[in-house]
Design a protein around this motif. Structure first.
Motif, PDB file in Angstrom:
ATOM      1  N   TRP A 201       0.890  -1.297  -0.085  1.00  0.00           N
ATOM      2  CA  TRP A 201      -0.035  -0.171  -0.019  1.00  0.00           C
ATOM      3  C   TRP A 201       0.929   1.465   0.245  1.00  0.00           C
ATOM      4  O   TRP A 201       1.384   1.655   0.988  1.00  0.00           O
ATOM      5  CB  TRP A 201      -0.959  -0.079   1.441  1.00  0.00           C
ATOM      6  N   ALA A 202       1.357   1.837  -1.361  1.00  0.00           N
ATOM      7  CA  ALA A 202       2.093   2.860  -1.402  1.00  0.00           C
ATOM      8  C   ALA A 202       1.096   4.636  -0.858  1.00  0.00           C
ATOM      9  O   ALA A 202       1.508   5.339  -2.241  1.00  0.00           O
ATOM     10  CB  ALA A 202       2.709   2.823  -3.006  1.00  0.00           C
ATOM     11  N   LYS A 203       0.540   5.000   0.111  1.00  0.00           N
ATOM     12  CA  LYS A 203       0.170   5.897   0.150  1.00  0.00           C
ATOM     13  C   LYS A 203       0.826   7.225  -0.031  1.00  0.00           C
ATOM     14  O   LYS A 203       0.040   8.140  -0.126  1.00  0.00           O
ATOM     15  CB  LYS A 203      -0.888   5.365   1.148  1.00  0.00           C
ATOM     16  N   ASP A 204       1.859   6.598   0.424  1.00  0.00           N
ATOM     17  CA  ASP A 204       3.042   7.734   0.492  1.00  0.00           C
ATOM     18  C   ASP A 204       3.101   8.824  -0.778  1.00  0.00           C
ATOM     19  O   ASP A 204       3.653   9.678  -1.324  1.00  0.00           O
ATOM     20  CB  ASP A 204       3.725   8.036   1.023  1.00  0.00           C
ATOM     21  N   VAL A 205       2.802   8.064  -1.960  1.00  0.00           N
ATOM     22  CA  VAL A 205       2.994   8.248  -3.105  1.00  0.00           C
ATOM     23  C   VAL A 205       1.373   9.085  -3.810  1.00  0.00           C
ATOM     24  O   VAL A 205       1.839   9.561  -4.866  1.00  0.00           O
ATOM     25  CB  VAL A 205       3.252   7.466  -4.044  1.00  0.00           C
ATOM     26  N   ALA A 206       0.712   8.570  -3.275  1.00  0.00           N
ATOM     27  CA  ALA A 206      -1.083   9.089  -3.320  1.00  0.00           C
ATOM     28  C   ALA A 206      -0.371  10.770  -3.760  1.00  0.00           C
ATOM     29  O   ALA A 206       0.081  11.573  -3.462  1.00  0.00           O
ATOM     30  CB  ALA A 206      -2.067   8.478  -2.849  1.00  0.00           C
ATOM     31  N   PRO A 207      -1.775  11.330  -4.109  1.00  0.00           N
ATOM     32  CA  PRO A 207      -1.707  12.947  -4.282  1.00  0.00           C
ATOM     33  C   PRO A 207      -2.343  13.338  -3.076  1.00  0.00           C
ATOM     34  O   PRO A 207      -2.981  12.473  -2.460  1.00  0.00           O
ATOM     35  CB  PRO A 207      -2.647  13.010  -5.832  1.00  0.00           C
ATOM     36  N   SER A 208      -1.534  14.741  -2.565  1.00  0.00           N
ATOM     37  CA  SER A 208      -2.370  15.269  -1.676  1.00  0.00           C
ATOM     38  C   SER A 208      -3.620  15.554  -1.646  1.00  0.00           C
ATOM     39  O   SER A 208      -4.517  15.126  -2.289  1.00  0.00           O
ATOM     40  CB  SER A 208      -1.674  16.668  -1.386  1.00  0.00           C
ATOM     41  N   THR A 209      -4.203  15.325   0.640  1.00  0.00           N
ATOM     42  CA  THR A 209      -5.716  15.916  -0.021  1.00  0.00           C
ATOM     43  C   THR A 209      -6.134  16.592  -1.156  1.00  0.00           C
ATOM     44  O   THR A 209      -7.128  16.983  -1.418  1.00  0.00           O
ATOM     45  CB  THR A 209      -5.484  15.523   1.680  1.00  0.00           C
ATOM     46  N   GLU A 210      -5.698  17.733  -0.575  1.00  0.00           N
ATOM     47  CA  GLU A 210      -5.808  19.045  -1.418  1.00  0.00           C
ATOM     48  C   GLU A 210      -5.599  18.924  -3.094  1.00  0.00           C
ATOM     49  O   GLU A 210      -6.731  19.456  -3.539  1.00  0.00           O
ATOM     50  CB  GLU A 210      -4.900  20.180  -0.842  1.00  0.00           C
ATOM     51  N   LEU A 211      -4.532  18.381  -3.340  1.00  0.00           N
ATOM     52  CA  LEU A 211      -4.778  17.873  -5.293  1.00  0.00           C
ATOM     53  C   LEU A 211      -6.549  17.088  -5.146  1.00  0.00           C
ATOM     54  O   LEU A 211      -6.693  17.048  -6.172  1.00  0.00           O
ATOM     55  CB  LEU A 211      -3.660  17.803  -5.379  1.00  0.00           C
ATOM     56  N   ARG A 212      -6.023  15.925  -4.432  1.00  0.00           N
ATOM     57  CA  ARG A 212      -7.275  15.308  -4.876  1.00  0.00           C
ATOM     58  C   ARG A 212      -9.228  15.895  -4.668  1.00  0.00           C
ATOM     59  O   ARG A 212      -9.720  15.477  -5.234  1.00  0.00           O
ATOM     60  CB  ARG A 212      -7.561  14.053  -3.870  1.00  0.00           C
ATOM     61  N   LYS A 213      -8.682  16.580  -3.843  1.00  0.00           N
ATOM     62  CA  LYS A 213     -10.074  16.864  -3.677  1.00  0.00           C
ATOM     63  C   LYS A 213     -10.487  17.909  -4.676  1.00  0.00           C
ATOM     64  O   LYS A 213     -11.321  18.460  -5.666  1.00  0.00           O
ATOM     65  CB  LYS A 213      -9.952  17.901  -2.106  1.00  0.00           C
ATOM     66  N   TRP A 214      -9.339  18.908  -5.217  1.00  0.00           N
ATOM     67  CA  TRP A 214      -9.737  19.637  -6.675  1.00  0.00           C
ATOM     68  C   TRP A 214      -9.946  19.151  -7.192  1.00  0.00           C
ATOM     69  O   TRP A 214     -11.212  19.298  -8.131  1.00  0.00           O
ATOM     70  CB  TRP A 214      -8.281  20.520  -5.760  1.00  0.00           C
ATOM     71  N   TYR A 215      -9.270  17.976  -7.659  1.00  0.00           N
ATOM     72  CA  TYR A 215      -9.546  17.455  -8.822  1.00  0.00           C
ATOM     73  C   TYR A 215     -10.986  16.567  -8.927  1.00  0.00           C
ATOM     74  O   TYR A 215     -11.487  17.292  -9.967  1.00  0.00           O
ATOM     75  CB  TYR A 215      -8.494  16.067  -9.083  1.00  0.00           C
ATOM     76  N   GLY A 216     -11.640  15.901  -7.947  1.00  0.00           N
ATOM     77  CA  GLY A 216     -12.421  15.533  -7.761  1.00  0.00           C
ATOM     78  C   GLY A 216     -12.711  14.550  -9.381  1.00  0.00           C
ATOM     79  O   GLY A 216     -13.938  14.407  -9.469  1.00  0.00           O
TER      80      GLY A 216
END
Length: 121
Positions: free
Chosen positions: A43-58
């Protein structure tokens, strides 16, 4: 780097025998999937987008170009670069399957990561 292949799949799809190393690249654990039944090696959660970017993208496909550019910028930061380097190390001589809960895998962080790993070959 000589990777055998980098694939992108949904976690809700049946794992295939030729998936190689299965890596979940989401920050949040997928709904409805038990950890003991996930068929995930890392589970490579450290490579995932930041919460801010993820929410912006939607997950709006029209924003994907901007999302990809911003995500690549995030991946250039020291902590994310280290996590990406770990994926590159795993890809040496192995098949990687990047797994995500996203419905549209072609417009996801997993697709961006797969492209980066393929570019490094």
């Amino acid at each position: 780097m000589t990777a055998r292949g980098v694939r992108v799949r949904r976690i809700y799809d049946q794992a295939a025998t030729d998936d190689g190393i299965r890596i979940l690249v989401d920050r949040i654990w997928p709904r409805g999937i038990r950890k003991d039944a996930a068929a995930i090696d890392v589970w490579a959660k450290d490579v995932a987008p930041s919460t801010e970017l993820r929410k912006w993208y939607g997950h709006v496909p029209e924003k994907f170009g901007q999302f990809e550019a911003r995500y690549r910028e995030e991946l250039a930061t020291p902590s994310k670069r280290a996590a990406l380097d770990e994926l590159r190390t795993l890809a040496r001589g192995s098949t990687l399957t990047l797994v995500t809960a996203t419905r549209d895998v072609d417009h996801s962080q997993a697709a961006v990561l797969a492209d980066l790993l393929r570019e490094a070959r």
